[in-house]
Design a protein around this motif. Structure first.
Motif, mmCIF file in Angstrom:
data_model
loop_
_atom_site.group_PDB
_atom_site.id
_atom_site.type_symbol
_atom_site.label_atom_id
_atom_site.label_comp_id
_atom_site.label_asym_id
_atom_site.label_seq_id
_atom_site.Cartn_x
_atom_site.Cartn_y
_atom_site.Cartn_z
ATOM 1 N N TYR A 46 22.263 -47.921 35.472
ATOM 2 C CA TYR A 46 20.927 -48.489 34.748
ATOM 3 C C TYR A 46 19.972 -49.061 35.712
ATOM 4 O O TYR A 46 18.780 -49.561 35.431
ATOM 5 C CB TYR A 46 21.352 -49.457 33.753
ATOM 6 C CG TYR A 46 22.018 -50.451 34.277
ATOM 7 C CD1 TYR A 46 21.648 -51.482 34.785
ATOM 8 C CD2 TYR A 46 23.595 -50.336 33.757
ATOM 9 C CE1 TYR A 46 22.640 -52.519 35.355
ATOM 10 C CE2 TYR A 46 24.451 -51.298 34.283
ATOM 11 C CZ TYR A 46 23.918 -52.360 35.167
ATOM 12 O OH TYR A 46 24.728 -53.379 35.615
ATOM 13 N N THR A 84 19.673 -63.292 45.466
ATOM 14 C CA THR A 84 20.166 -62.017 44.539
ATOM 15 C C THR A 84 19.612 -60.751 45.649
ATOM 16 O O THR A 84 19.391 -60.882 46.633
ATOM 17 C CB THR A 84 19.326 -62.122 43.183
ATOM 18 O OG1 THR A 84 19.846 -61.010 42.645
ATOM 19 C CG2 THR A 84 18.007 -62.497 43.285
ATOM 20 N N GLY A 85 19.399 -59.661 44.989
ATOM 21 C CA GLY A 85 19.255 -58.583 45.767
ATOM 22 C C GLY A 85 18.803 -57.466 44.623
ATOM 23 O O GLY A 85 18.692 -57.622 43.334
ATOM 24 N N GLY A 86 19.136 -56.351 45.030
ATOM 25 C CA GLY A 86 20.385 -55.523 45.713
ATOM 26 C C GLY A 86 21.521 -56.633 45.807
ATOM 27 O O GLY A 86 21.729 -57.386 45.054
ATOM 28 N N GLU A 87 22.437 -56.489 46.611
ATOM 29 C CA GLU A 87 23.641 -57.135 46.749
ATOM 30 C C GLU A 87 23.536 -58.243 47.749
ATOM 31 O O GLU A 87 23.770 -57.924 49.028
ATOM 32 C CB GLU A 87 24.645 -56.490 46.834
ATOM 33 C CG GLU A 87 26.323 -57.148 47.191
ATOM 34 C CD GLU A 87 26.432 -58.091 46.051
ATOM 35 O OE1 GLU A 87 25.973 -57.911 44.792
ATOM 36 O OE2 GLU A 87 26.888 -59.338 46.563
ATOM 37 N N THR A 116 23.506 -64.475 42.506
ATOM 38 C CA THR A 116 23.911 -63.306 41.493
ATOM 39 C C THR A 116 24.502 -62.282 42.488
ATOM 40 O O THR A 116 24.006 -61.666 43.413
ATOM 41 C CB THR A 116 22.733 -62.689 40.922
ATOM 42 O OG1 THR A 116 22.002 -63.854 39.944
ATOM 43 C CG2 THR A 116 23.153 -61.847 39.591
ATOM 44 N N THR A 117 25.599 -61.796 41.941
ATOM 45 C CA THR A 117 26.522 -60.778 42.917
ATOM 46 C C THR A 117 27.388 -59.869 41.937
ATOM 47 O O THR A 117 27.600 -60.118 40.973
ATOM 48 C CB THR A 117 27.456 -61.691 43.944
ATOM 49 O OG1 THR A 117 28.193 -60.831 44.490
ATOM 50 C CG2 THR A 117 28.118 -62.720 43.255
ATOM 51 N N SER A 140 28.023 -60.190 38.075
ATOM 52 C CA SER A 140 27.882 -58.844 37.057
ATOM 53 C C SER A 140 28.781 -58.142 36.927
ATOM 54 O O SER A 140 29.527 -57.678 37.853
ATOM 55 C CB SER A 140 26.732 -58.338 37.454
ATOM 56 O OG SER A 140 25.623 -58.995 37.949
ATOM 57 N N VAL A 180 25.280 -56.191 31.202
ATOM 58 C CA VAL A 180 24.157 -55.539 30.500
ATOM 59 C C VAL A 180 24.854 -54.747 29.223
ATOM 60 O O VAL A 180 26.050 -54.172 29.413
ATOM 61 C CB VAL A 180 23.371 -54.348 31.498
ATOM 62 C CG1 VAL A 180 22.431 -53.643 30.712
ATOM 63 C CG2 VAL A 180 22.914 -55.170 32.755
ATOM 64 N N GLU A 208 19.509 -57.354 27.935
ATOM 65 C CA GLU A 208 18.903 -56.042 27.522
ATOM 66 C C GLU A 208 18.537 -55.242 28.623
ATOM 67 O O GLU A 208 18.015 -55.912 29.709
ATOM 68 C CB GLU A 208 18.029 -56.246 26.647
ATOM 69 C CG GLU A 208 18.345 -56.954 25.284
ATOM 70 C CD GLU A 208 17.334 -57.183 24.261
ATOM 71 O OE1 GLU A 208 17.120 -57.663 22.949
ATOM 72 O OE2 GLU A 208 16.153 -57.485 24.910
ATOM 73 N N MET A 210 16.287 -53.288 31.189
ATOM 74 C CA MET A 210 14.647 -53.368 31.191
ATOM 75 C C MET A 210 14.355 -52.035 31.962
ATOM 76 O O MET A 210 14.991 -51.665 32.789
ATOM 77 C CB MET A 210 14.466 -54.453 32.085
ATOM 78 C CG MET A 210 14.606 -56.114 31.391
ATOM 79 S SD MET A 210 14.292 -57.389 32.685
ATOM 80 C CE MET A 210 16.144 -57.985 32.308
HETATM 81 N N1 SAM Z 1 23.677 -56.782 43.084
HETATM 82 C C1 SAM Z 1 23.845 -58.064 42.140
HETATM 83 C C2 SAM Z 1 24.320 -58.011 40.894
HETATM 84 O O1 SAM Z 1 24.458 -57.035 40.257
HETATM 85 O O2 SAM Z 1 24.727 -58.937 40.285
HETATM 86 C C3 SAM Z 1 22.566 -58.679 41.973
HETATM 87 C C4 SAM Z 1 21.221 -58.055 42.004
HETATM 88 S S1 SAM Z 1 21.319 -57.303 40.264
HETATM 89 C C5 SAM Z 1 19.700 -56.468 40.265
HETATM 90 C C6 SAM Z 1 20.893 -58.483 39.176
HETATM 91 C C7 SAM Z 1 21.241 -58.179 37.746
HETATM 92 O O3 SAM Z 1 20.454 -57.332 37.219
HETATM 93 C C8 SAM Z 1 22.645 -57.660 37.280
HETATM 94 O O4 SAM Z 1 23.266 -58.392 36.527
HETATM 95 C C9 SAM Z 1 22.066 -56.277 36.704
HETATM 96 O O5 SAM Z 1 23.140 -55.868 35.771
HETATM 97 C C10 SAM Z 1 20.816 -56.663 36.214
HETATM 98 N N2 SAM Z 1 20.206 -55.292 36.002
HETATM 99 C C11 SAM Z 1 19.935 -54.283 37.105
HETATM 100 N N3 SAM Z 1 19.101 -53.328 36.669
HETATM 101 C C12 SAM Z 1 18.664 -53.784 35.307
HETATM 102 C C13 SAM Z 1 17.732 -53.380 34.289
HETATM 103 N N4 SAM Z 1 17.215 -52.060 34.487
HETATM 104 N N5 SAM Z 1 17.688 -54.143 33.268
HETATM 105 C C14 SAM Z 1 18.586 -55.238 32.936
HETATM 106 N N6 SAM Z 1 19.319 -55.665 33.970
HETATM 107 C C15 SAM Z 1 19.384 -55.064 34.913
#
Ligand code: SAM
Ligand code: SF4
Length: 349
Positions: A46, A84-87, A116-117, A140, A180, A208, A210
């Motif tokens: 996602y 946060t990131g990316g990772e 957030t990792t 996550s 998610v 949710e 996005m």
């Molecule tokens: N890599 C790290 C991680 O996954 O926790 C940090 C970055 S990640 C982009 C941060 C959070 O965004 C994660 O919990 C991920 O599940 C969520 N995420 C990523 N793409 C998303 C989307 N399109 N809609 C909702 N949440 C999203």
């Protein structure tokens, strides 16, 4: 002994905190999220396409520059900072940045440094994170089934994430699990995840999906409104609204049967923008004043223009005057285009 009460203004003065920046809608900007890299060792379906094009490495700010930017925000009243990131933990030498920012936690200039990792590197870094002043992290995790975990992350190893969570808790870091909610994928698993997380003393927050960035599938296929999830959970659990806040967009309910908290982040069904206190910085020095809008400010230019911070400080202030009222995400099956072209991994979730 007499008790002395101090009000907020006195307390602020005592610890030397700055008056926060306020946007045109009267919201104090006290929270900075920093995407330290757009790269990742997972490819959650996602979030990213399997064959992602990442930013050229030469465009990245150095960790010293990111630290200077973070310090400039702290000097302007930011009290909470999330990496946060990316990772974030795959960025080379990221612990340098964590230690530097952690100094502001130790000095009292920053209330919280967190991250957030995806947890893949946590077992390696947990002790050092704790030592640097990180007291709380979000991990996550969308499922407890190793095969489904592989399916959703494409490249992830479930056991590594569990090891990471163990290591973080052993180091005394409070862990919150973010998942998610994906219809037809993990919606049936959420009750077990809730019991598991609460059984280990961790809150669980559901998000949710996005519409951010092109991926290899149609997000509307798995979109799950959390209002529906909550109704389903209410068949098995007693959920009560509570006022608990962590400074983020989640609304919390308490689950009587487990004694734990469930957070709900509902950008699609319930707009939480009226209480938004944050801005987001990318690893190239672009500041997004809203996750769901395209307007941004370039901070790299003023950062590199001089050794002093006055140009940078002005650029930050100018950016805050452009913070929009809110996002307007819609999942549009007919248009088949994400509402925001950049991936979540660029601005950081
Ligand atoms: N890599 C790290 C991680 O996954 O926790 C940090 C970055 S990640 C982009 C941060 C959070 O965004 C994660 O919990 C991920 O599940 C969520 N995420 C990523 N793409 C998303 C989307 N399109 N809609 C909702 N949440 C999203
Ligand atoms: Fe990587 Fe996090 Fe995106 Fe998954 S959600 S691909 S772990 S950045």
């Amino acid at each position: 002994m007499d008790t002395v009460t101090i009000d907020q203004a006195d307390a602020t003065e005592l610890i030397g905190a700055k008056t926060p920046m306020v946007d045109p809608f009267g919201r104090a900007v006290t929270y900075l999220r920093v995407s330290v890299t757009d790269r990742c060792d997972f490819r959650c379906t996602y979030c990213m396409a399997e064959n992602m094009t990442f930013l050229p490495k030469k465009d990245l700010l150095t960790l010293e520059e990111l630290n200077r930017l973070c310090s400039a925000f702290i000097a302007k009243g930011v009290r909470k900072l999330r990496l946060t990131g990316g990772e974030p933990l795959v960025r080379k030498n990221v612990m340098f940045l964590v230690r530097e920012i952690g100094k502001h936690v130790h000095s009292g200039a920053l209330d919280e440094l967190t991250l957030t990792t995806n947890g893949s590197q946590l077992s390696k870094f947990a002790a050092e994170l704790a030592d640097s002043g990180v007291r709380r992290i979000n991990v996550s995790l969308d499922t407890l089934h190793p095969d489904k975990f592989k399916q959703i992350t494409r490249w992830g190893e479930f056991s590594k994430v569990l090891e990471g969570i163990d290591a973080a808790q052993a180091a005394g870091i409070r862990v919150k699990i973010n998942a998610v909610a994906l219809k037809g994928f993990n919606d049936q698993d959420i009750p077990d995840m809730l019991r598991w997380a609460h059984g280990r003393g961790m809150d669980l927050t559901l998000i949710e999906t996005m519409p951010m960035g092109e991926i290899d599938e149609d997000r509307t296929d798995h979109y799950m409104p959390l209002s529906e999830m909550r109704d389903r959970l209410a068949d098995q659990f007693t959920l009560s609204d509570i006022t608990y806040k962590t400074g983020g967009p989640a609304r919390y309910v308490e689950v009587s049967e487990t004694g734990g908290r469930l957070g709900l982040i509902t950008p699609m069904t319930h707009n939480f923008c009226e209480s938004c206190n944050r801005v987001r910085l990318t690893c190239t020095g672009t500041l997004y004043m809203c996750l769901g809008q395209n307007d941004a400010a370039d901070l790299r230019l003023p950062l590199r223009a001089s050794h002093g911070d006055s140009l940078l400080s002005q650029a930050i202030e100018e950016a805050i005057t452009r913070k929009p009222k809110g996002h307007d995400f819609i999942l549009d099956r007919t248009r088949n285009k994400p509402a925001v072209a950049r991936h979540m991994s660029v601005t950081g979730g």
